[in-house]
Design a protein around this motif. Structure first.
Motif, PDB file in Angstrom:
ATOM      1  N   PRO A  42     -37.258  32.860   7.741  1.00  0.00           N
ATOM      2  CA  PRO A  42     -35.815  33.163   7.739  1.00  0.00           C
ATOM      3  C   PRO A  42     -35.496  34.605   7.341  1.00  0.00           C
ATOM      4  O   PRO A  42     -34.484  35.162   7.777  1.00  0.00           O
ATOM      5  N   ALA A  43     -36.359  35.215   6.529  1.00  0.00           N
ATOM      6  CA  ALA A  43     -36.119  36.611   6.127  1.00  0.00           C
ATOM      7  C   ALA A  43     -36.399  37.567   7.290  1.00  0.00           C
ATOM      8  O   ALA A  43     -35.880  38.681   7.337  1.00  0.00           O
ATOM      9  N   LEU A  44     -37.224  37.118   8.234  1.00  0.00           N
ATOM     10  CA  LEU A  44     -37.529  37.931   9.421  1.00  0.00           C
ATOM     11  C   LEU A  44     -36.403  37.812  10.455  1.00  0.00           C
ATOM     12  O   LEU A  44     -36.140  38.741  11.230  1.00  0.00           O
ATOM     13  N   TYR A  45     -35.726  36.664  10.432  1.00  0.00           N
ATOM     14  CA  TYR A  45     -34.748  36.335  11.477  1.00  0.00           C
ATOM     15  C   TYR A  45     -33.648  37.388  11.701  1.00  0.00           C
ATOM     16  O   TYR A  45     -33.444  37.825  12.842  1.00  0.00           O
ATOM     17  N   PRO A  46     -32.909  37.840  10.658  1.00  0.00           N
ATOM     18  CA  PRO A  46     -31.813  38.783  10.940  1.00  0.00           C
ATOM     19  C   PRO A  46     -32.290  40.096  11.552  1.00  0.00           C
ATOM     20  O   PRO A  46     -31.557  40.736  12.314  1.00  0.00           O
ATOM     21  N   LYS A  47     -33.514  40.487  11.237  1.00  0.00           N
ATOM     22  CA  LYS A  47     -34.056  41.731  11.792  1.00  0.00           C
ATOM     23  C   LYS A  47     -34.269  41.554  13.296  1.00  0.00           C
ATOM     24  O   LYS A  47     -33.847  42.397  14.104  1.00  0.00           O
ATOM     25  N   ILE A  71     -31.660  37.930   2.525  1.00  0.00           N
ATOM     26  CA  ILE A  71     -30.579  37.304   3.300  1.00  0.00           C
ATOM     27  C   ILE A  71     -31.141  36.769   4.624  1.00  0.00           C
ATOM     28  O   ILE A  71     -31.803  37.498   5.362  1.00  0.00           O
ATOM     29  N   ALA A  72     -30.869  35.488   4.918  1.00  0.00           N
ATOM     30  CA  ALA A  72     -31.411  34.868   6.140  1.00  0.00           C
ATOM     31  C   ALA A  72     -30.432  34.990   7.301  1.00  0.00           C
ATOM     32  O   ALA A  72     -30.828  34.896   8.467  1.00  0.00           O
ATOM     33  N   ASP A  73     -29.148  35.146   7.002  1.00  0.00           N
ATOM     34  CA  ASP A  73     -28.134  35.355   8.039  1.00  0.00           C
ATOM     35  C   ASP A  73     -26.814  35.658   7.331  1.00  0.00           C
ATOM     36  O   ASP A  73     -26.679  35.414   6.121  1.00  0.00           O
ATOM     37  N   TYR A  74     -25.853  36.174   8.091  1.00  0.00           N
ATOM     38  CA  TYR A  74     -24.543  36.438   7.493  1.00  0.00           C
ATOM     39  C   TYR A  74     -23.505  36.401   8.596  1.00  0.00           C
ATOM     40  O   TYR A  74     -23.789  36.724   9.756  1.00  0.00           O
ATOM     41  N   ASP A  75     -22.305  35.970   8.235  1.00  0.00           N
ATOM     42  CA  ASP A  75     -21.229  35.852   9.216  1.00  0.00           C
ATOM     43  C   ASP A  75     -19.989  36.523   8.624  1.00  0.00           C
ATOM     44  O   ASP A  75     -19.268  35.915   7.816  1.00  0.00           O
ATOM     45  N   PRO A  76     -19.736  37.792   9.012  1.00  0.00           N
ATOM     46  CA  PRO A  76     -18.604  38.515   8.414  1.00  0.00           C
ATOM     47  C   PRO A  76     -17.265  37.836   8.696  1.00  0.00           C
ATOM     48  O   PRO A  76     -16.349  37.918   7.884  1.00  0.00           O
ATOM     49  N   GLU A  77     -17.166  37.129   9.839  1.00  0.00           N
ATOM     50  CA  GLU A  77     -15.882  36.469  10.144  1.00  0.00           C
ATOM     51  C   GLU A  77     -15.619  35.276   9.249  1.00  0.00           C
ATOM     52  O   GLU A  77     -14.524  35.107   8.715  1.00  0.00           O
ATOM     53  N   LYS A  78     -16.646  34.455   9.060  1.00  0.00           N
ATOM     54  CA  LYS A  78     -16.475  33.295   8.174  1.00  0.00           C
ATOM     55  C   LYS A  78     -16.586  33.700   6.705  1.00  0.00           C
ATOM     56  O   LYS A  78     -16.198  32.954   5.811  1.00  0.00           O
ATOM     57  N   GLY A  79     -17.172  34.871   6.454  1.00  0.00           N
ATOM     58  CA  GLY A  79     -17.335  35.337   5.066  1.00  0.00           C
ATOM     59  C   GLY A  79     -18.465  34.618   4.346  1.00  0.00           C
ATOM     60  O   GLY A  79     -18.424  34.438   3.126  1.00  0.00           O
ATOM     61  N   THR A  80     -19.488  34.183   5.117  1.00  0.00           N
ATOM     62  CA  THR A  80     -20.585  33.447   4.481  1.00  0.00           C
ATOM     63  C   THR A  80     -21.922  34.176   4.616  1.00  0.00           C
ATOM     64  O   THR A  80     -22.147  34.929   5.560  1.00  0.00           O
ATOM     65  N   VAL A  81     -22.798  33.921   3.656  1.00  0.00           N
ATOM     66  CA  VAL A  81     -24.152  34.481   3.649  1.00  0.00           C
ATOM     67  C   VAL A  81     -25.126  33.301   3.542  1.00  0.00           C
ATOM     68  O   VAL A  81     -24.939  32.418   2.703  1.00  0.00           O
ATOM     69  N   THR A  82     -26.139  33.295   4.407  1.00  0.00           N
ATOM     70  CA  THR A  82     -27.115  32.195   4.393  1.00  0.00           C
ATOM     71  C   THR A  82     -28.328  32.586   3.563  1.00  0.00           C
ATOM     72  O   THR A  82     -28.895  33.669   3.747  1.00  0.00           O
ATOM     73  N   ILE A  83     -28.709  31.691   2.653  1.00  0.00           N
ATOM     74  CA  ILE A  83     -29.945  31.900   1.874  1.00  0.00           C
ATOM     75  C   ILE A  83     -30.879  30.711   2.131  1.00  0.00           C
ATOM     76  O   ILE A  83     -30.421  29.592   2.379  1.00  0.00           O
ATOM     77  N   VAL A  84     -32.169  30.996   2.102  1.00  0.00           N
ATOM     78  CA  VAL A  84     -33.173  29.937   2.270  1.00  0.00           C
ATOM     79  C   VAL A  84     -34.152  30.103   1.123  1.00  0.00           C
ATOM     80  O   VAL A  84     -34.624  31.218   0.870  1.00  0.00           O
ATOM     81  N   PHE A  85     -34.447  29.023   0.417  1.00  0.00           N
ATOM     82  CA  PHE A  85     -35.335  29.165  -0.747  1.00  0.00           C
ATOM     83  C   PHE A  85     -36.295  27.991  -0.856  1.00  0.00           C
ATOM     84  O   PHE A  85     -36.007  26.878  -0.433  1.00  0.00           O
ATOM     85  N   GLN A  86     -37.460  28.336  -1.419  1.00  0.00           N
ATOM     86  CA  GLN A  86     -38.495  27.342  -1.655  1.00  0.00           C
ATOM     87  C   GLN A  86     -38.382  26.928  -3.117  1.00  0.00           C
ATOM     88  O   GLN A  86     -38.269  27.798  -3.990  1.00  0.00           O
ATOM     89  N   GLU A  87     -38.409  25.643  -3.384  1.00  0.00           N
ATOM     90  CA  GLU A  87     -38.286  25.185  -4.774  1.00  0.00           C
ATOM     91  C   GLU A  87     -39.640  25.298  -5.450  1.00  0.00           C
ATOM     92  O   GLU A  87     -40.455  24.382  -5.382  1.00  0.00           O
ATOM     93  N   VAL A  88     -39.878  26.455  -6.085  1.00  0.00           N
ATOM     94  CA  VAL A  88     -41.195  26.684  -6.692  1.00  0.00           C
ATOM     95  C   VAL A  88     -41.159  26.668  -8.220  1.00  0.00           C
ATOM     96  O   VAL A  88     -42.148  26.366  -8.858  1.00  0.00           O
ATOM     97  N   GLY A  89     -40.029  27.007  -8.807  1.00  0.00           N
ATOM     98  CA  GLY A  89     -39.961  27.090 -10.272  1.00  0.00           C
ATOM     99  C   GLY A  89     -38.680  26.433 -10.766  1.00  0.00           C
ATOM    100  O   GLY A  89     -37.924  25.827  -9.995  1.00  0.00           O
ATOM    101  N   LYS A  90     -38.443  26.597 -12.076  1.00  0.00           N
ATOM    102  CA  LYS A  90     -37.295  25.956 -12.717  1.00  0.00           C
ATOM    103  C   LYS A  90     -35.970  26.314 -12.023  1.00  0.00           C
ATOM    104  O   LYS A  90     -35.174  25.454 -11.670  1.00  0.00           O
ATOM    105  N   SER A  91     -35.752  27.628 -11.815  1.00  0.00           N
ATOM    106  CA  SER A  91     -34.435  28.053 -11.309  1.00  0.00           C
ATOM    107  C   SER A  91     -34.200  27.630  -9.864  1.00  0.00           C
ATOM    108  O   SER A  91     -33.093  27.217  -9.508  1.00  0.00           O
ATOM    109  N   THR A  92     -35.236  27.738  -9.010  1.00  0.00           N
ATOM    110  CA  THR A  92     -35.038  27.340  -7.612  1.00  0.00           C
ATOM    111  C   THR A  92     -34.904  25.817  -7.499  1.00  0.00           C
ATOM    112  O   THR A  92     -34.178  25.314  -6.647  1.00  0.00           O
TER     113      THR A  92
END
Ligand code: NAD
Ligand code: FES
Length: 274
Positions: free
Chosen positions: A112-117, A49-70
């Motif tokens: 981004p994975a370091l950011y929330p910490k 998780i790269a960030d989260y906002d309990p008030e807005k109810g959203t979770v931020t994800i950041v991903f690198q397009e490395v394979g089929k699914s991403t």
């Protein structure tokens, strides 16, 4: 179904999405991850998780397009839905008692994975500094966010387009040589980077945690795909991690396991791109 409420292209390889997932946003803690599936029979994708906002109810994800699914995830747009978004999963971090000054070391899409910490530690009143690195300036993402929660940010790029020319470990060496007040290091990025950061902090006897990002299948401790070795014991990253004492992780084994299915991943991507 989970709606994509924001999408941003951070650089040619990396995208950000805010996902509407109120229950996950409400209970997320720094360091935890989610497992998503784009469609019902799709591959499970674990993302820190790269960030989260309990008030807005959203979770931020950041991903690198490395394979089929991403790559497929990257084709979705604001307003589109993904089938599953399970989380928050995994452990969170503990700061050693008495620590005052914390140093984060982040590489590439690990930043981004370091950011929330670091954000939480800043809110809790620690002095927080960071060393961020990437191949070139455009690959050092989340700079604005990091500068907002850090007392000082150092940069390193492989080609010298931002900060020092070299790896994050080149900057780390200077920082540890000149600053004897760093009490705790948190590092997230490529396994080889985390290995080299931990090797250095061990010499200076500074407690260090890492966030491991292995292959995962079920994410429930049943399949064993995510196993790593920590202090001579087998651990499942999905259940026991993803945060571990970096001085105890067998990084060489983790790298071998990460590369085990490279051939199959390449075939799957080639079939998708046909
Ligand atoms: P990259 O290969 O471009 O490297 C980023 C930076 O890491 C480099 O600029 C350099 O400063 C440092 N680095 C690289 N090799 C090094 C070495 N040998 N010694 C010291 N420092 C070194 O990174 P990328 O392509 O953005 O990939 C990021 C990696 O982060 C992926 O492997 C991904 O699995 C991992 N990741 C981990 C998490 C997590 O939560 N653990 C989350 C996202 C991404
Ligand atoms: Fe299956 Fe962790 S992903 S045990």
């Amino acid at each position: 179904m989970y709606r994509i409420v924001r999408k941003e292209v951070l650089n040619p390889a990396v995208k950000l999405m805010d996902i509407e997932a109120p229950r996950v946003a409400k209970s997320a803690k720094p360091g935890q991850f989610v497992i998503l599936r784009i469609y019902e029979k799709g591959e499970r994708i674990p993302l820190t998780i790269a960030d989260y906002d309990p008030e807005k109810g959203t979770v931020t994800i950041v991903f690198q397009e490395v394979g089929k699914s991403t790559k497929l995830l990257g084709t979705l747009n604001e307003g589109d839905y993904i089938a599953d978004f399970v989380g928050p999963l995994g452990n969170t971090m503990e700061v050693p008692k008495g620590a005052k000054k914390i140093l984060g070391v982040g590489g590439g899409v690990g930043i981004p994975a370091l950011y929330p910490k670091l954000k939480m530690l800043h809110q809790e009143g620690y002095r927080v500094e960071a060393i961020l690195g990437g191949r070139s300036e455009e690959y050092v993402i989340f700079r604005k966010e990091m500068e907002a929660v850090c007392d000082k940010v150092y940069y390193a790029t492989d080609d010298g387009t931002l900060g020092k020319k070299g790896f994050v470990t080149d900057v780390l060496k200077d920082v540890l040589e000149n600053d004897k007040e760093v009490d705790f290091v948190i590092t997230v990025g490529p396994v080889i980077m985390m290995k080299n950061v931990c090797k250095m902090t061990k010499e200076y006897d500074i407690p260090t945690i890492v966030s491991m990002n292995p292959l995962m299948v079920d994410g429930t401790g049943m399949c064993g795909a995510c196993r790593i070795e920590v202090g001579g014991e087998t651990k499942f990253v999905c259940m026991d991690g993803p945060i571990f004492d970096g001085h105890l992780v067998n990084f060489d084994l983790a790298m071998t396991r990460l590369n085990m299915f490279k051939k199959q991943e390449k075939i799957s991507l080639e079939l998708y791109e046909k």
